[in-house]
Design a protein around this motif. Structure first.
Motif, PDB file in Angstrom:
ATOM      1  N   MET A   1      -9.796  -5.542  -1.286  1.00  0.00           N
ATOM      2  CA  MET A   1      -9.846  -5.894   0.137  1.00  0.00           C
ATOM      3  C   MET A   1      -9.615  -4.680   1.029  1.00  0.00           C
ATOM      4  O   MET A   1     -10.182  -4.579   2.120  1.00  0.00           O
ATOM      5  CB  MET A   1      -8.825  -6.990   0.448  1.00  0.00           C
ATOM      6  CG  MET A   1      -9.200  -8.333  -0.140  1.00  0.00           C
ATOM      7  SD  MET A   1      -8.090  -9.649   0.427  1.00  0.00           S
ATOM      8  CE  MET A   1      -8.771 -11.050  -0.476  1.00  0.00           C
ATOM      9  N   ALA A   2      -8.780  -3.761   0.569  1.00  0.00           N
ATOM     10  CA  ALA A   2      -8.570  -2.538   1.346  1.00  0.00           C
ATOM     11  C   ALA A   2      -9.822  -1.674   1.388  1.00  0.00           C
ATOM     12  O   ALA A   2     -10.035  -0.909   2.327  1.00  0.00           O
ATOM     13  CB  ALA A   2      -7.401  -1.738   0.757  1.00  0.00           C
ATOM     14  N   ALA A   3     -10.672  -1.814   0.364  1.00  0.00           N
ATOM     15  CA  ALA A   3     -11.907  -1.025   0.288  1.00  0.00           C
ATOM     16  C   ALA A   3     -13.092  -1.722   0.930  1.00  0.00           C
ATOM     17  O   ALA A   3     -14.125  -1.088   1.177  1.00  0.00           O
ATOM     18  CB  ALA A   3     -12.238  -0.729  -1.178  1.00  0.00           C
ATOM     19  N   GLY A   4     -12.981  -3.018   1.205  1.00  0.00           N
ATOM     20  CA  GLY A   4     -14.140  -3.804   1.611  1.00  0.00           C
ATOM     21  C   GLY A   4     -14.369  -3.852   3.106  1.00  0.00           C
ATOM     22  O   GLY A   4     -13.481  -3.577   3.915  1.00  0.00           O
TER      23      GLY A   4
ATOM     24  N   VAL B   1      -6.429 -12.527   3.378  1.00  0.00           N
ATOM     25  CA  VAL B   1      -7.361 -11.669   4.115  1.00  0.00           C
ATOM     26  C   VAL B   1      -6.746 -11.236   5.442  1.00  0.00           C
ATOM     27  O   VAL B   1      -6.826 -10.065   5.830  1.00  0.00           O
ATOM     28  CB  VAL B   1      -8.704 -12.397   4.344  1.00  0.00           C
ATOM     29  CG1 VAL B   1      -9.588 -11.608   5.308  1.00  0.00           C
ATOM     30  CG2 VAL B   1      -9.426 -12.615   3.021  1.00  0.00           C
ATOM     31  N   GLU B   2      -6.103 -12.165   6.133  1.00  0.00           N
ATOM     32  CA  GLU B   2      -5.506 -11.833   7.422  1.00  0.00           C
ATOM     33  C   GLU B   2      -4.363 -10.832   7.260  1.00  0.00           C
ATOM     34  O   GLU B   2      -4.224  -9.894   8.071  1.00  0.00           O
ATOM     35  CB  GLU B   2      -5.009 -13.114   8.106  1.00  0.00           C
ATOM     36  CG  GLU B   2      -4.340 -12.889   9.457  1.00  0.00           C
ATOM     37  CD  GLU B   2      -5.250 -12.199  10.470  1.00  0.00           C
ATOM     38  OE1 GLU B   2      -4.708 -11.562  11.402  1.00  0.00           O
ATOM     39  OE2 GLU B   2      -6.484 -12.275  10.333  1.00  0.00           O
ATOM     40  N   ARG B   3      -3.550 -10.991   6.223  1.00  0.00           N
ATOM     41  CA  ARG B   3      -2.454 -10.033   6.008  1.00  0.00           C
ATOM     42  C   ARG B   3      -2.996  -8.643   5.684  1.00  0.00           C
ATOM     43  O   ARG B   3      -2.456  -7.642   6.164  1.00  0.00           O
ATOM     44  CB  ARG B   3      -1.539 -10.535   4.881  1.00  0.00           C
ATOM     45  CG  ARG B   3      -0.670 -11.723   5.274  1.00  0.00           C
ATOM     46  CD  ARG B   3       0.389 -12.019   4.242  1.00  0.00           C
ATOM     47  NE  ARG B   3      -0.172 -12.504   2.996  1.00  0.00           N
ATOM     48  CZ  ARG B   3      -0.464 -13.765   2.748  1.00  0.00           C
ATOM     49  NH1 ARG B   3      -0.280 -14.690   3.681  1.00  0.00           N
ATOM     50  NH2 ARG B   3      -0.951 -14.135   1.574  1.00  0.00           N
ATOM     51  N   VAL B   4      -4.041  -8.575   4.875  1.00  0.00           N
ATOM     52  CA  VAL B   4      -4.646  -7.271   4.562  1.00  0.00           C
ATOM     53  C   VAL B   4      -5.257  -6.668   5.816  1.00  0.00           C
ATOM     54  O   VAL B   4      -5.149  -5.460   6.065  1.00  0.00           O
ATOM     55  CB  VAL B   4      -5.707  -7.422   3.447  1.00  0.00           C
ATOM     56  CG1 VAL B   4      -6.480  -6.118   3.269  1.00  0.00           C
ATOM     57  CG2 VAL B   4      -5.041  -7.816   2.132  1.00  0.00           C
ATOM     58  N   ARG B   5      -5.888  -7.507   6.621  1.00  0.00           N
ATOM     59  CA  ARG B   5      -6.501  -7.003   7.860  1.00  0.00           C
ATOM     60  C   ARG B   5      -5.443  -6.407   8.799  1.00  0.00           C
ATOM     61  O   ARG B   5      -5.641  -5.346   9.389  1.00  0.00           O
ATOM     62  CB  ARG B   5      -7.250  -8.135   8.563  1.00  0.00           C
ATOM     63  CG  ARG B   5      -8.146  -7.666   9.712  1.00  0.00           C
ATOM     64  CD  ARG B   5      -8.720  -8.839  10.477  1.00  0.00           C
ATOM     65  NE  ARG B   5      -7.677  -9.572  11.168  1.00  0.00           N
ATOM     66  CZ  ARG B   5      -7.116  -9.175  12.310  1.00  0.00           C
ATOM     67  NH1 ARG B   5      -7.494  -8.035  12.885  1.00  0.00           N
ATOM     68  NH2 ARG B   5      -6.170  -9.879  12.868  1.00  0.00           N
ATOM     69  N   ARG B   6      -4.315  -7.081   8.893  1.00  0.00           N
ATOM     70  CA  ARG B   6      -3.256  -6.592   9.781  1.00  0.00           C
ATOM     71  C   ARG B   6      -2.571  -5.346   9.232  1.00  0.00           C
ATOM     72  O   ARG B   6      -2.191  -4.457   9.995  1.00  0.00           O
ATOM     73  CB  ARG B   6      -2.211  -7.683  10.010  1.00  0.00           C
ATOM     74  CG  ARG B   6      -2.679  -8.842  10.865  1.00  0.00           C
ATOM     75  CD  ARG B   6      -1.498  -9.613  11.437  1.00  0.00           C
ATOM     76  NE  ARG B   6      -0.562 -10.014  10.377  1.00  0.00           N
ATOM     77  CZ  ARG B   6      -0.548 -11.218   9.824  1.00  0.00           C
ATOM     78  NH1 ARG B   6      -1.410 -12.137  10.215  1.00  0.00           N
ATOM     79  NH2 ARG B   6       0.320 -11.506   8.877  1.00  0.00           N
ATOM     80  N   GLY B   7      -2.386  -5.295   7.912  1.00  0.00           N
ATOM     81  CA  GLY B   7      -1.559  -4.231   7.352  1.00  0.00           C
ATOM     82  C   GLY B   7      -2.286  -3.073   6.724  1.00  0.00           C
ATOM     83  O   GLY B   7      -1.747  -1.956   6.684  1.00  0.00           O
ATOM     84  N   LEU B   8      -3.531  -3.287   6.238  1.00  0.00           N
ATOM     85  CA  LEU B   8      -4.188  -2.251   5.446  1.00  0.00           C
ATOM     86  C   LEU B   8      -5.605  -1.919   5.896  1.00  0.00           C
ATOM     87  O   LEU B   8      -6.044  -0.771   5.760  1.00  0.00           O
ATOM     88  CB  LEU B   8      -4.250  -2.684   3.962  1.00  0.00           C
ATOM     89  CG  LEU B   8      -2.932  -2.932   3.247  1.00  0.00           C
ATOM     90  CD1 LEU B   8      -3.195  -3.521   1.865  1.00  0.00           C
ATOM     91  CD2 LEU B   8      -2.126  -1.643   3.136  1.00  0.00           C
TER      92      LEU B   8
ATOM     93  N   PRO C   1      -8.017  -2.969   9.078  1.00  0.00           N
ATOM     94  CA  PRO C   1      -8.317  -3.739  10.297  1.00  0.00           C
ATOM     95  C   PRO C   1      -9.783  -4.117  10.447  1.00  0.00           C
ATOM     96  O   PRO C   1     -10.115  -4.983  11.265  1.00  0.00           O
ATOM     97  CB  PRO C   1      -7.869  -2.796  11.426  1.00  0.00           C
ATOM     98  CG  PRO C   1      -7.803  -1.441  10.813  1.00  0.00           C
ATOM     99  CD  PRO C   1      -7.462  -1.637   9.378  1.00  0.00           C
ATOM    100  N   GLU C   2     -10.672  -3.490   9.673  1.00  0.00           N
ATOM    101  CA  GLU C   2     -12.101  -3.809   9.768  1.00  0.00           C
ATOM    102  C   GLU C   2     -12.491  -5.003   8.894  1.00  0.00           C
ATOM    103  O   GLU C   2     -13.626  -5.488   8.968  1.00  0.00           O
ATOM    104  CB  GLU C   2     -12.934  -2.587   9.341  1.00  0.00           C
ATOM    105  CG  GLU C   2     -12.661  -1.325  10.148  1.00  0.00           C
ATOM    106  CD  GLU C   2     -12.922  -1.535  11.643  1.00  0.00           C
ATOM    107  OE1 GLU C   2     -13.940  -2.180  11.974  1.00  0.00           O
ATOM    108  OE2 GLU C   2     -12.105  -1.071  12.450  1.00  0.00           O
TER     109      GLU C   2
END
Length: 273
Positions: free
Chosen positions: A152-155, A179-186, A188-189
């Protein structure tokens, strides 16, 4: 008004195929969506991040032929080009998996960049004058562990296969929360590209109810295409082939070809927005 070309979605587009539940069709979707995209002219790489390695097996890459794997990418910084293997499908490659991935979480847990190991490798593909792939599909394990977080960090976006079963919405809320936690923390795209309903059985009233419930909750995020339960899809991996090569005329193959067209259409909308 069209976007500035500098704001267009980057190439390769990285789609993460994820759901923390097993048996929902993640690997089947990775293999057959990748094949369908390649069939319509895209250059596709599947990154197998599941230690079980079913995507690799399903594309005919036996364990004895996996000299290098996604483990080497995450642990040793090996370039994707060194790991990727051609498959029986023209324009479709795979970075295979091995059971070594089972130990990655412990091995990189103390590293500062532990969540970004895959992002760097994928980003390197886009720095080439002529990127070798237009799409990268990442097949995740059936858990929300560090491998999935790396994906998810790479996507750029997440594609969620969702089985037409009783607890579908409960499982969906968990993956959307991740997904939302990854978007906020790692990352944003990161966004939700779409939700694909899988294993649909038209003879079962529950399947129809699940489709209705998911569409009412998620609206346009749900793809129009629904993947049916199909014996030919189940048989294909044992022959080391995607269903689209095994039997292009079966209902499952035709559904994945439609899904590929829908994915491309959504990409066009992004580019025109």
């Amino acid at each position: 008004m069209p976007q500035n070309p500098e704001r267009l979605p980057p190439i390769p587009r990285v789609l993460v195929i994820a759901n923390q539940k097993g048996g929902v069709g993640k690997t089947t979707t990775a293999i057959n969506l990748g094949t369908a995209l390649a069939a319509i002219g895209e250059r596709v790489l599947i990154v197998d991040l599941d230690p079980q390695g079913n995507a690799s097996t399903g594309l005919g890459i036996g364990r004895e032929n996996r000299l290098h794997s996604t483990y080497d990418i995450l642990m040793d910084g090996m370039a994707i080009r060194q790991v990727a293997r051609d498959t029986v499908v023209p324009r479709l490659s795979i970075a295979p998996s091995t059971l070594d991935l089972l130990g990655v979480e412990l091995e990189i847990a103390s590293l500062q960049d532990r969540a970004f190991r895959l992002r760097k490798a994928v980003a390197d593909l886009g720095t080439e004058a002529s990127p070798p792939y237009t799409y990268v599909l990442i097949d995740c394990p059936p858990s929300l562990n560090l491998l999935t977080i790396n994906a998810m960090a790479a996507g750029h976006a997440v594609l969620v296969p969702l089985q037409c079963e009783f607890f579908a919405l409960e499982g969906l809320s968990q993956i959307l929360g991740t997904v939302e936690r990854v978007r906020r923390g790692l990352n944003p795209e990161l966004s939700i590209h779409g939700i694909v309903l899988t294993m649909y059985d038209g003879r079962n009233n529950l399947s129809g109810q699940v489709v209705e419930d998911v569409r009412s909750h998620m609206g346009e995020k749900v793809y129009d295409t629904i993947i049916p339960r199909n014996v030919r899809i189940s048989e294909a991996p044992s022959h080391g082939k995607p269903a689209i090569l095994y039997d292009i005329n079966c209902a499952g193959s035709q559904a994945y070809l439609k899904l590929a067209s829908e994915v491309i259409q959504r990409e066009r909308v992004l580019r025109a927005a």
